[in-house]
Design a protein around this motif. Structure first.
Motif, mmCIF file in Angstrom:
data_model
loop_
_atom_site.group_PDB
_atom_site.id
_atom_site.type_symbol
_atom_site.label_atom_id
_atom_site.label_comp_id
_atom_site.label_asym_id
_atom_site.label_seq_id
_atom_site.Cartn_x
_atom_site.Cartn_y
_atom_site.Cartn_z
ATOM 1 N N THR A 285 13.165 1.335 -10.712
ATOM 2 C CA THR A 285 13.391 1.788 -9.373
ATOM 3 C C THR A 285 14.788 1.173 -8.991
ATOM 4 O O THR A 285 15.195 0.138 -9.058
ATOM 5 N N ASP B 230 11.181 5.060 2.755
ATOM 6 C CA ASP B 230 12.447 4.941 2.341
ATOM 7 C C ASP B 230 12.974 6.148 1.434
ATOM 8 O O ASP B 230 13.758 5.989 0.435
ATOM 9 N N ASN B 231 12.962 7.124 2.024
ATOM 10 C CA ASN B 231 13.350 8.677 1.552
ATOM 11 C C ASN B 231 14.358 9.067 2.569
ATOM 12 O O ASN B 231 13.971 9.199 3.520
ATOM 13 N N PRO C 71 16.769 2.363 -5.554
ATOM 14 C CA PRO C 71 16.598 2.940 -4.407
ATOM 15 C C PRO C 71 17.843 3.574 -3.685
ATOM 16 O O PRO C 71 17.698 4.746 -2.946
ATOM 17 N N GLU D 17 8.982 0.545 3.221
ATOM 18 C CA GLU D 17 8.629 0.693 1.731
ATOM 19 C C GLU D 17 7.626 1.495 1.155
ATOM 20 O O GLU D 17 6.712 1.376 2.071
ATOM 21 N N TRP D 18 7.658 2.360 0.198
ATOM 22 C CA TRP D 18 6.631 3.184 0.139
ATOM 23 C C TRP D 18 5.222 2.854 -0.091
ATOM 24 O O TRP D 18 4.304 3.468 0.418
ATOM 25 N N LEU E 247 13.564 6.845 -6.963
ATOM 26 C CA LEU E 247 13.714 6.252 -5.847
ATOM 27 C C LEU E 247 12.663 5.289 -5.338
ATOM 28 O O LEU E 247 12.624 4.193 -5.019
ATOM 29 N N SER E 248 11.237 5.682 -5.991
ATOM 30 C CA SER E 248 10.291 4.881 -5.541
ATOM 31 C C SER E 248 9.526 4.437 -6.824
ATOM 32 O O SER E 248 9.096 5.405 -7.780
#
Length: 542
Positions: free
Chosen positions: A260, A392-393, A262, A420-421, A64-65
């Motif tokens: 990555t 962005d989780n 998302p 964003e992370w 995801l990140s």
């Protein structure tokens, strides 16, 4: 030899961390060898059978990140640690299945006195750039970690260290200002990963020339690990390749790429068709789907998810406002509705898997009527407007929406901002937020590593993003570090947890289960209780 007696007097670990490893996918090409002697599949309920192992090829992980930083003295986040884990190595590692500490770059250790830990180092080890690993390298690394000019967000875990002494090429001593009960555990922390001294020297030169601290190491991450950096394409992927000069057992694959991705649906689809071997995370609602074509590793964790309040900013500088919002959160509904009952409810800052956990404290619980009364006592009976930030989780975004709806019952109007992370970590460190949603995974497995970074006032703006400050908590956290009696130490951390739960700088939600999708053409993979992938024993099977 190890001074196990001293170590055991300090800590009693009664938990056994259960690591499950899974089978997974392919898509790689290369030579194959018949393996009929070793079952590397660790997943429960999987039968042993003869399999053809592919030698070579590329291991593909979709995550995801993206990592924030590849300097282990830098960003203190799990996505970064998951890449760093393969490039660098620590002196000591934990075996999560037994709870024991085991040698890695250090072969043995003993306490010379209460303030001096002596370690014997592994010989014949070189960094990826050919630099020798030795006692001088250990000193350079620990000195840099604690150097204020480097501004390491991981430094607080090692703050009690006063001096590092090179005894000879293979012997190093670490001295502390006072007895440091969790020093051995601190040395298993990702911040204690060893970086090439040659690269560290270049980083200091770059800083003197005006470059940002840690920038050179971030671009040139040179460790002793079984993989080394090939290429980092920002926003897309980080590709690592086999370290053919590695001192230990070689990995069976040629390279590993962290892509990555998302979108969770894309990750799942790629796993199904063979474009990915491992995906992280699997969304709780997707578990039944993914289990139709792959394995989902469900790993209990030491982590805690929490809603943090900026305690230096009105109205969150009022303890009753924080208490009110905490009591307005129906944690059991969040776990059922957002996490599909994966993981367990948090009643405080420590997971039951962390040493120092106790349930004999005032629990943070759901009580809407008490929440309304507390808010009225604080002078906010008519509510207020506020913002909650998250990254962005998907689960954190869902929690934000749940809070937005729940707090309407307190006349609190909540806006949501998703970032964003990397940007999220940067902005929450500045302290301009109202509320935020984040998690903490104490890599040491000890109350010190769980509580000191999050709630000691000296860590404000670093790991302490609630900007919470309480002199009594500071005093207790400092005392817990130097106390060597396990019973007394446990009481200290019980007192800390009681204050934290009562003053509520954060509302603790959930101890998550890490859900990782693994192709049925992968063996030897696992995730530890801190969320770190174990890739060294991974094999791709035909």
């Amino acid at each position: 030899m190890r001074n196990k007696k001293f170590f055991l007097l300090l800590f009693v670990f009664t938990l056994i961390f259960v690591l499950s490893a899974c089978s997974g996918d392919s898509g790689s090409t290369g030579e194959t060898t018949k393996d009929t002697t070793k079952d590397t599949t660790k997943s429960e309920g999987t039968s042993t059978q003869s399999e053809e192992t592919i030698t070579g090829g590329e291991l593909v992980l979709e995550v995801l990140s993206e990592a924030v930083e590849l300097d282990p003295h830098g960003s203190n986040d799990v996505p970064s640690s998951n890449v760093q884990r393969n490039i660098y190595e620590t002196l000591i590692v934990r075996n999560f299945e037994t709870g024991d500490l085991e040698p890695l770059l250090a072969e043995s250790w003993e306490y010379i006195d209460d303030l001096t830990l002596q370690l014997k180092l592994r010989s014949g080890v070189k960094f990826h750039d050919g630099t020798d690993f030795n006692a001088a390298a250990v000193k350079v690394n620990l000195d840099r970690l604690l150097d204020p000019k480097v501004a390491s967000p991981r430094a607080s875990n090692f703050e009690p260290i006063s001096e590092v002494i090179v005894v000879d090429e293979a012997t190093v001593q670490i001295k502390t200002k006072a007895p440091f009960g969790s020093l051995l555990f601190a040395l298993t922390h990702p911040g204690a990963n060893m970086i090439s001294p040659t690269v560290i020297a270049e980083d200091y030169k770059a800083m003197e020339a005006g470059e940002k601290e840690r920038a050179y190491v971030n671009a040139h991450p040179i460790g002793t690990g079984f993989l080394k950096l090939d290429k980092w394409t920002s926003g897309q992927e980080i590709r690592l390749v086999k370290n053919t000069e590695y001192w230990g057992d070689q990995v069976s694959y040629d390279s590993a790429v962290f892509k990555t991705v998302p979108e969770s649906a894309t990750r799942a689809a790629d796993l199904e068709v063979g474009n990915a071997h491992i995906i992280d995370p699997v969304q709780p609602t997707e578990v039944p789907l993914v289990e139709g074509f792959a394995t989902v590793n469900k790993q209990p964790s030491v982590s805690v998810a929490y809603v943090g309040f900026n305690a230096k900013k009105a109205p969150y500088d009022n303890v009753k406002v924080r208490q009110a919002i905490s009591k307005a959160i129906d944690r059991s509904s969040i776990i059922a509705g957002v996490y599909d009952n994966f993981g367990v409810q948090a009643f405080g800052p420590l997971s039951p898997m962390v040493w120092g956990y106790t349930d004999q404290i005032t629990k943070q619980d759901y009580n809407l009527e008490e929440a309304k009364a507390l808010l009225a006592e604080a002078g906010y009976a008519n509510g207020f407007k506020t913002m909650i930030w998250t990254n962005d989780n998907p689960q954190r975004q869902q929690i934000a929406v749940v809070l937005q709806e729940s707090l309407k019952q307190l006349n609190i109007e909540v806006g949501i901002e998703v970032m964003e992370w990397g940007a999220y970590l940067d902005k929450t460190a500045i302290g301009e937020h109202d509320m935020f949603i984040l998690g903490w995974s104490p890599s040491t497995g000890d109350a010190d590593g769980a509580l000191y970074p999050l709630f000691h006032s000296t860590d404000m703006g670093n790991n302490n993003r609630t900007f919470y400050s309480n002199p009594e908590v500071d005093k207790l956290l400092a005392a817990g570090r130097i106390e060597t009696d396990a019973t007394v130490r446990a009481q200290i951390y019980k007192d800390v947890q009681e204050i934290i739960n009562t003053e509520a700088p954060a509302a603790f939600i959930h101890h998550q289960a890490y859900l990782t999708g693994v192709s049925n053409k992968i063996t030897g993979f696992s995730v530890d209780a801190t969320g770190i992938y174990q890739l060294q024993d991974v094999q791709i099977i035909k």
